[in-house]
Structure formats: structure tokens, C-alpha cells
Scaffold this active site. Structure first.
Site, short mmCIF file in Angstrom:
data_model
loop_
_atom_site.label_atom_id
_atom_site.label_comp_id
_atom_site.label_asym_id
_atom_site.label_seq_id
_atom_site.Cartn_x
_atom_site.Cartn_y
_atom_site.Cartn_z
CB SER A 2 23.17 27.92 57.73
OG SER A 2 22.62 27.35 56.55
CD GLU A 26 17.04 22.82 67.62
OE1 GLU A 26 17.43 23.98 67.91
OE2 GLU A 26 16.24 22.17 68.31
CB CYS A 79 23.99 26.56 67.07
SG CYS A 79 23.50 25.25 68.15
C1 UN1 Z 1 24.91 23.05 68.55
O1 UN1 Z 1 25.85 23.85 68.57
O2 UN1 Z 1 24.38 22.71 67.46
O3 UN1 Z 1 24.28 23.85 74.42
C2 UN1 Z 1 24.39 22.34 69.74
C3 UN1 Z 1 25.29 23.52 73.81
C4 UN1 Z 1 25.41 22.07 73.42
C5 UN1 Z 1 24.72 21.81 72.13
C6 UN1 Z 1 25.02 22.77 71.02
N1 UN1 Z 1 24.84 21.25 74.45
O4 UN1 Z 1 26.18 24.29 73.52
#
Ligand code: UN1
Length: 504
Positions: A237, A258, A292
Site C-alpha cells: 500500500s 510498487e 495493483c
Molecule cells: C500486482 O498486482 O502487484 O500487470 C502486480 C499485472 C500483473 C502484475 C500485477 N502482471 O496485472
């Protein structure tokens, strides 16, 4: 499946990956979001244990840094093969622990294999530049060297892929890794660790090159504060990143963050609405909204809004929601009760702001799983981009906003604190180019006619603003895992000073 059958399935997957039975005991209880039942328990580490793991990994790094990069690549190549051989079992664990449907769980494991391939190629391409020197008989160049121990902090929603993005690259870069997985998903972490340990032993590499430390805040803090961890790569988060970033910076460490996304897609009048519908449903409802990169905002031209929303609500009503073990299920459970509560309060806030829930939003009872949190993905039409729309809620809620001009759409798109992933659906090249341009979408990932989630390995992954600015896995993201030395080499036999300085 009964709770005992779940446990058996997890145990046998772990065993086949080489996890010893003795690792499956301890104070940390792991639950499956499929039913909410207890799965297994594992050892929970504390700060001093983490410090010891870091010291051991640092010693391993000191040996590993002198191993030629292509030889390091050979180790990662074997890791990718082994993961491929255990794809089924790893995917089973991802499903049991994170609740992903089979296809997405397999996809996550495939992402690990892909990044291993990518890293193997990189192991012969850790290029430095040479530059023309202003002095005759001099050479100017840069060399990339290993950095040290990389602390990897990963989240429950991509319990193995994000680890592999960091670890495969860190290992070819000559680094060691200490991994703190989410406390919600330590089993997948044990499985990956066992596979990597096996490869490390086969290759005669230092045993402590990779250390797993399962635990909570104390483990994270030990990584964040250790002077022996020059890079902390943390996924989670924005709240977590706000603590990690400044603390690592205070000791002049690097962090690769990230963090949250609040990803949007713009749908223009020329969009192929059938393609858009399929892309939106996957991006917004897939993984139960727990990526994410999940699509959280849809910015639709008013002339096509009704037609698109009709298609979307129809598709949403038909979404198979339920146990990811049932074939055909597309939407599995939320990770836990907290996520469910967060979704409910977001929906309440949206309604209070004048939002209209067009479809979904309720809890779905799944037989035999009274303690699990299955929800109907929701679409909420909003009168404007209110505070709740600007907030990331880690659940399947898609807010819809209308627009008239592309400028207005781009302004709405960018007017959120996060900057991870974005997309435009259009058949008009000018519109697509405008969205991709400097004054277009302000995210780290900007797509055309494809949703916001499901990025492939090869491109750098990450985002701007409160997403944290980190880039992982693809392109030149490897540079964050190495240190650069600039070298001036004088073969002229004379001492010539730069900038024509005369001295002595
Ligand atoms: C994440 O949700 O932390 O692009 C990574 C995507 C995946 C990775 C997500 N290849 O949705």
C-alpha cells in the site's frame, strides 16, 4: 473440499516442491480465503532473526558478486525450469492461499518462468557504456557491479510473481535476497524458497544467497533499517511505502516502491465496445479486483456510456462467482474480512456522494464457506470524481465517470494521487497518440485497446506519483539492482587533467 482436504492438498503441493514437514509448524496461522478455514501454520520470525538472515545473505553476496554474470544466469535458468516442472503445485498453492482462479494462478506461475527467461538473457547483457574522453590516450567507461543484499517485501495478491521479478533479476545482477512475503501467503513463499534452495545447492552457489523470513512488522523494519541492505524493493500500500521510503532514504539506502494504483481507462466514441467490454470485465472484476493494476475508474464518452454500461452490467450479472476450485469460476474470494469491509465502506461512501450502484456490491454465500468473503463485483456510476473515487480500495469496485472532450477525460484521468496503469479504448489514432503523449496519461503503464492489468514481462513495471516511482522486471529495471562505477583509464603515460586544469 473439507478443511482437511485443503490441508492435504497444500501439504502435498509443498512436499512436492521440497518443503520439509518441519517447516509447517509455528505460531503464524495461514488461512485459505476459499473458506476462511485454517490451512497450516508456519514459523514466525522476529527482528533479530531477520538481522541474522541479512548477515548470512551478505556473506553469500560477497562470494556471489565475483561469479561471472552468465554463470549466475545459468542458475536462474535452472530455477525457471524447476518452476516450470512444479507449475501445477505452485498454482495450487496460489489458489489455496491467495484465492486465484486456476487460470490466473497458472498465469502467475508463468510470469515467474518468463522473468527467469528474461533474467537469463540479461545475464549476458548487463551493458555499460563507453564515452569519448576529452583527453588523448584516455578511456572513459562505466561498469555495473553487484549491489549487495536486496530486501524484498511482497504482497498477498501476487505472492510469487513479484518475488520472482525481484529475485531473478537480483541474482543475475550478483546480489543476494532476503524475502519478507505477506504474512497471508507464506506457503507459496516456502515452496519457491525450497525450489531455489535446491537450485543453489545443485550449482554449488552459497547457501544463504536467498533467505526467507516470514513475519510481520518487526521483519519489515529489520530489512528497512539494515545498513547491509542497500536496496529495499517493497510492494504494497501507499501507506506502507510512506513509511518505508523515508526510512530507507534516511540511511541513504535505495528503495524501489510498487504501491497503490487507481487505474483508469478512457473509452472514446470510436471504441470497439465489445472488445472494450471484455477488456474491462477482466481488468475490473478479474482477480476479484485485487491487482495493483485492477481497473478502478472508467471514463466514458457520454455518447457511448449507456450502450457500454448495458454491455458491462449484462456481463457482470453473468459472472461466475465462487470457489476458484470449481471449473468455470471467474471471480474468487476476497482475501479476508478486512477487504470486504473496505469494499462496503467504499460503496457506502460512493452512495453518499451521489453514486448509483448499477450492478453488484453484495456478498455471495458459497456453500460450505460461511467464513469466506465472496462478493459481486460492482459498477458504480458517479456524478463526479469524489474523494472515494480518488482512493484505492482493494476490491472489485469500478467507478464510472462521463466526459465530453478528450482533454476533460485526460484531466480526470490524471487527477488522482496514484499513477500506475492506464488505458484508452479508441480506433482513432490521434486520440490514441494524444493519450500516449507527454501531456496524456501520467502513469508508468499506458495502454491502447487493452486493459490496465495483466502486463507481460519485458516492459518495466511500475508507476508514478503515490505509486512510488519504482520499475521492476523488464527493460532496464536491472540497473536498480546494481551499482555503477565510472572509470577513467589513462594509457597516455602523462598526467593530463580534465578541463585543462594545470597543477604541479
Ligand atoms: C500486482 O498486482 O502487484 O500487470 C502486480 C499485472 C500483473 C502484475 C500485477 N502482471 O496485472
Amino acid at each position: 473440499m473439507t478443511p482437511e482436504e485443503f490441508r492435504e492438498s497444500a501439504r502435498s503441493a509443498l512436499k512436492s516442491c521440497g518443503v520439509a514437514d518441519s517447516a509447517l509448524a509455528g505460531a503464524l496461522t495461514v488461512r485459505t480465503p476459499l473458506t476462511g478455514d485454517e490451512l497450516l501454520s508456519v514459523h514466525e520470525a522476529d527482528g533479530p532473526e531477520t538481522d541474522a538472515a541479512v548477515r548470512a545473505a551478505h556473506a553469500a553476496y560477497q562470494q556471489w558478486q565475483t561469479v561471472p554474470a552468465p554463470v549466475r544466469g545459468a542458475l536462474v535458468k535452472r530455477l525457471g525450469q524447476l518452476i516450470g516442472e512444479h507449475k501445477d503445485e505452485l498454482a495450487t498453492l496460489v489458489t489455496l492461499e491467495a484465492g486465484k482462479i486456476r487460470s490466473e494462478a497458472l498465469g502467475e506461475v508463468q510470469e515467474m518462468i518468463d522473468v527467469c527467461d528474461f533474467a537469463v538473457g540479461l545475464s549476458r547483457q548487463l551493458y555499460g557504456r563507453t564515452m569519448p574522453s576529452e583527453r588523448p590516450g584516455h578511456r572513459l567507461m562505466e561498469t555495473w557491479h553487484p549491489l549487495g543484499v536486496v530486501g524484498v517485501i511482497s504482497a498477498f495478491n501476487f505472492p510469487v510473481a513479484v518475488w520472482s521479478w525481484n529475485t531473478a533479476i537480483a541474482l543475475v545482477c550478483g546480489d543476494a535476497v532476503v524475502w519478507k512475503p505477506s504474512e497471508k501467503t507464506p506457503l507459496t513463499a516456502l515452496a519457491c524458497t525450497a525450489l531455489l534452495d535446491r537450485v543453489i545447492a545443485e550449482h554449488g552457489a552459497p547457501a544463504d544467497l536467498h533467505r526467507l523470513v516470514v513475519g510481520g512488522r518487526a521483519v519489515g523494519e529489520a530489512l528497512v533499517d539494515s545498513a547491509l541492505v542497500p536496496l529495499v524493493s517493497a510492494t504494497g500500500s501507499t501507506r506502507m511505502g510512506r513509511e518505508v521510503g523515508p526510512r530507507v532514504a534516511a540511511r541513504f539506502g535505495r528503495s524501489l516502491l510498487e504501491l497503490g494504483g487507481n487505474n483508469a481507462a478512457v473509452v472514446t466514441p470510436s471504441a470497439d465496445l465489445d472488445l472494450t467490454t471484455r477488456a474491462v470485465v477482466f481488468a475490473a472484476a478479474g482477480t476479484a479486483g485485487q491487482r495493483c493494476t485492477t481497473l478502478r475508474r472508467l471514463i466514458v464518452h457520454r455518447s457511448v456510456a449507456d450502450e457500454l454500461l448495458e454491455k458491462l452490467t449484462t456481463a457482470y450479472r453473468k459472472l461466475p462467482i465462487g470457489s476458484p476450485l470449481e471449473s468455470g469460476t471467474l471471480v474468487g474470494p476476497l482475501i479476508d474480512e478486512n477487504s470486504y469491509r473496505a469494499m462496503n465502506s467504499a460503496l457506502d461512501a460512493a452512495r453518499a456522494d451521489g453514486g448509483e450502484v448499477l450492478v453488484g456490491g453484495g456478498r455471495r454465500d458459497v456453500p460450505g464457506a460461511p467464513d469466506a468473503y465472496y462478493v459481486e463485483p460492482a459498477i458504480v456510476r458517479m456524478p463526479s470524481q469524489t474523494e472515494i473515487v480518488r482512493t484505492e480500495t482493494f476490491a472489485p469496485v469500478l467507478y464510472v465517470l462521463g466526459y465530453e472532450t478528450l482533454d476533460e477525460a485526460i484531466a480526470l484521468h490524471n487527477d488522482v494521487p496514484q499513477g500506475l496503469s492506464s488505458g484508452i479504448f479508441t480506433r482513432d489514432q490521434q486520440e490514441a497518440e494524444r493519450f500516449l503523449a507527454a501531456d496524456g496519461a501520467d502513469c508508468g503503464i499506458v495502454n491502447v485497446n487493452i486493459g490496465t492489468s495483466g502486463a507481460e514481462i519485458g516492459g518495466a513495471f511500475g508507476g508514478e506519483k503515490e505509486t512510488g516511482g519504482g520499475r521492476e522486471s523488464g527493460s532496464d529495471a536491472w540497473r536498480a539492482y546494481m551499482r555503477r562505477a565510472t572509470n577513467t583509464i589513462n594509457a597516455s603515460g602523462q598526467l593530463l587533467l580534465a578541463q585543462d586544469v594545470s597543477f604541479l
